[in-house]
Design a protein around this motif. Sequence first.
Motif, PDB file in Angstrom:
ATOM      1  N   MET A   1       0.853  -1.190   0.000  1.00  0.00           N
ATOM      2  CA  MET A   1       0.000   0.000   0.000  1.00  0.00           C
ATOM      3  C   MET A   1       0.892   1.244   0.000  1.00  0.00           C
ATOM      4  N   PRO A   2       0.558   2.255  -0.782  1.00  0.00           N
ATOM      5  CA  PRO A   2       1.363   3.486  -0.785  1.00  0.00           C
ATOM      6  C   PRO A   2       1.357   4.150   0.583  1.00  0.00           C
ATOM      7  N   ASP A   3       2.420   4.879   0.868  1.00  0.00           N
ATOM      8  CA  ASP A   3       2.496   5.567   2.146  1.00  0.00           C
ATOM      9  C   ASP A   3       1.509   6.737   2.168  1.00  0.00           C
ATOM     10  N   PHE A   4       1.164   7.146   3.378  1.00  0.00           N
ATOM     11  CA  PHE A   4       0.230   8.254   3.539  1.00  0.00           C
ATOM     12  C   PHE A   4       0.825   9.533   2.955  1.00  0.00           C
ATOM     13  N   PRO A   5      -0.029  10.377   2.394  1.00  0.00           N
ATOM     14  CA  PRO A   5       0.462  11.701   1.994  1.00  0.00           C
ATOM     15  C   PRO A   5       0.836  12.481   3.243  1.00  0.00           C
ATOM     16  N   ARG A   6       1.884  13.263   3.155  1.00  0.00           N
ATOM     17  CA  ARG A   6       2.314  14.044   4.317  1.00  0.00           C
ATOM     18  C   ARG A   6       1.636  15.405   4.276  1.00  0.00           C
ATOM     19  N   PRO A   7       0.945  15.759   5.369  1.00  0.00           N
ATOM     20  CA  PRO A   7       0.242  17.041   5.386  1.00  0.00           C
ATOM     21  C   PRO A   7       1.193  18.232   5.263  1.00  0.00           C
ATOM     22  N   TYR A   8       2.383  18.104   5.813  1.00  0.00           N
ATOM     23  CA  TYR A   8       3.372  19.172   5.717  1.00  0.00           C
ATOM     24  C   TYR A   8       4.622  18.569   5.093  1.00  0.00           C
ATOM     25  N   PRO A   9       5.277  19.294   4.193  1.00  0.00           N
ATOM     26  CA  PRO A   9       6.464  18.731   3.548  1.00  0.00           C
ATOM     27  C   PRO A   9       7.591  18.468   4.530  1.00  0.00           C
ATOM     28  N   GLU A  10       7.773  19.303   5.507  1.00  0.00           N
ATOM     29  CA  GLU A  10       8.843  19.139   6.491  1.00  0.00           C
ATOM     30  C   GLU A  10       8.307  19.526   7.865  1.00  0.00           C
ATOM     31  N   ARG A  11       8.848  18.875   8.873  1.00  0.00           N
ATOM     32  CA  ARG A  11       8.533  19.296  10.228  1.00  0.00           C
ATOM     33  C   ARG A  11       9.307  20.573  10.516  1.00  0.00           C
ATOM     34  N   ASP A  12       8.677  21.486  11.232  1.00  0.00           N
ATOM     35  CA  ASP A  12       9.369  22.727  11.576  1.00  0.00           C
ATOM     36  C   ASP A  12       9.274  22.971  13.079  1.00  0.00           C
ATOM     37  N   ARG A  13       9.747  24.122  13.517  1.00  0.00           N
ATOM     38  CA  ARG A  13       9.801  24.427  14.947  1.00  0.00           C
ATOM     39  C   ARG A  13       8.438  24.296  15.607  1.00  0.00           C
ATOM     40  N   ASP A  14       7.390  24.701  14.907  1.00  0.00           N
ATOM     41  CA  ASP A  14       6.058  24.679  15.503  1.00  0.00           C
ATOM     42  C   ASP A  14       5.409  23.310  15.444  1.00  0.00           C
ATOM     43  N   THR A  15       5.697  22.531  14.399  1.00  0.00           N
ATOM     44  CA  THR A  15       4.970  21.274  14.206  1.00  0.00           C
ATOM     45  C   THR A  15       5.723  20.037  14.693  1.00  0.00           C
ATOM     46  N   THR A  16       7.038  20.136  14.928  1.00  0.00           N
ATOM     47  CA  THR A  16       7.824  18.951  15.304  1.00  0.00           C
ATOM     48  C   THR A  16       7.281  18.241  16.542  1.00  0.00           C
ATOM     49  N   PRO A  17       6.936  18.942  17.631  1.00  0.00           N
ATOM     50  CA  PRO A  17       6.406  18.214  18.803  1.00  0.00           C
ATOM     51  C   PRO A  17       5.118  17.444  18.479  1.00  0.00           C
ATOM     52  N   PHE A  18       4.287  18.011  17.610  1.00  0.00           N
ATOM     53  CA  PHE A  18       3.040  17.344  17.224  1.00  0.00           C
ATOM     54  C   PHE A  18       3.333  16.044  16.480  1.00  0.00           C
ATOM     55  N   TRP A  19       4.234  16.110  15.485  1.00  0.00           N
ATOM     56  CA  TRP A  19       4.528  14.914  14.687  1.00  0.00           C
ATOM     57  C   TRP A  19       5.301  13.880  15.497  1.00  0.00           C
ATOM     58  N   GLU A  20       6.210  14.328  16.365  1.00  0.00           N
ATOM     59  CA  GLU A  20       6.940  13.367  17.199  1.00  0.00           C
ATOM     60  C   GLU A  20       5.981  12.643  18.137  1.00  0.00           C
ATOM     61  N   ALA A  21       4.971  13.344  18.640  1.00  0.00           N
ATOM     62  CA  ALA A  21       3.972  12.704  19.500  1.00  0.00           C
ATOM     63  C   ALA A  21       3.189  11.669  18.701  1.00  0.00           C
ATOM     64  N   GLN A  22       2.832  12.016  17.480  1.00  0.00           N
ATOM     65  CA  GLN A  22       2.099  11.051  16.651  1.00  0.00           C
ATOM     66  C   GLN A  22       2.941   9.810  16.393  1.00  0.00           C
ATOM     67  N   ASP A  23       4.256   9.984  16.232  1.00  0.00           N
ATOM     68  CA  ASP A  23       5.135   8.822  16.070  1.00  0.00           C
ATOM     69  C   ASP A  23       5.040   7.902  17.290  1.00  0.00           C
ATOM     70  N   GLN A  24       4.732   8.488  18.469  1.00  0.00           N
ATOM     71  CA  GLN A  24       4.584   7.713  19.710  1.00  0.00           C
ATOM     72  C   GLN A  24       3.118   7.358  19.989  1.00  0.00           C
ATOM     73  N   HIS A  25       2.259   7.578  19.000  1.00  0.00           N
ATOM     74  CA  HIS A  25       0.825   7.294  19.110  1.00  0.00           C
ATOM     75  C   HIS A  25       0.165   8.122  20.199  1.00  0.00           C
ATOM     76  N   GLU A  26       0.532   9.384  20.242  1.00  0.00           N
ATOM     77  CA  GLU A  26      -0.110  10.332  21.145  1.00  0.00           C
ATOM     78  C   GLU A  26      -0.617  11.513  20.330  1.00  0.00           C
ATOM     79  N   LEU A  27      -1.841  11.941  20.655  1.00  0.00           N
ATOM     80  CA  LEU A  27      -2.411  13.119  20.021  1.00  0.00           C
ATOM     81  C   LEU A  27      -2.170  14.298  20.950  1.00  0.00           C
TER      82      LEU A  27
END
Length: 133
Positions: A1-27
């Motif tokens: 199955m193809p990988d999910f589309p990424r909502p943002y091309p790169e993680r940045d200062r504001d979004t990195t904590p959000f994406w790192e939490a998702q990697d740990q299955h936390e919202l």
Amino acid sequence: MPDFPRPYPERDRDTTPFWEAQDQHELKFQRCTKCGVVRYLVGPLCPECHSFEHEWITSSGKGTVASYTVVRQQTHPAFPAPYTILLVEMEEGPRVVARLDAPAETPVEIGASVHVEWEDGDKQSLPVFVLDG
Ligand code: ZN
């Protein structure tokens, strides 16, 4: 199955904590430390008081269905249609849009209780909702 589309091309200062939490299955949500508003989507600025100050809080993952739609036209190979998209009002206040992890024929009622689970792609995890009960 193809990988999910990424909502943002790169993680940045504001979004990195959000994406790192998702990697740990936390919202995670941002809570303004000046006025207390809990916000989602992630951003640098409080939409209520315009403060840059915030803290990250972990969602319980629980919410209720505010609205939904059944998608019958496939828009990305990673998401075969049909499927149901929910708008869920989380216990913390923000509303989150994500796929219902159930067949599209599954009956859904406004106000139904749901909880978040996680679907893992090659490069990121995405939240999905599961009906309680
Ligand atoms: Zn604020």
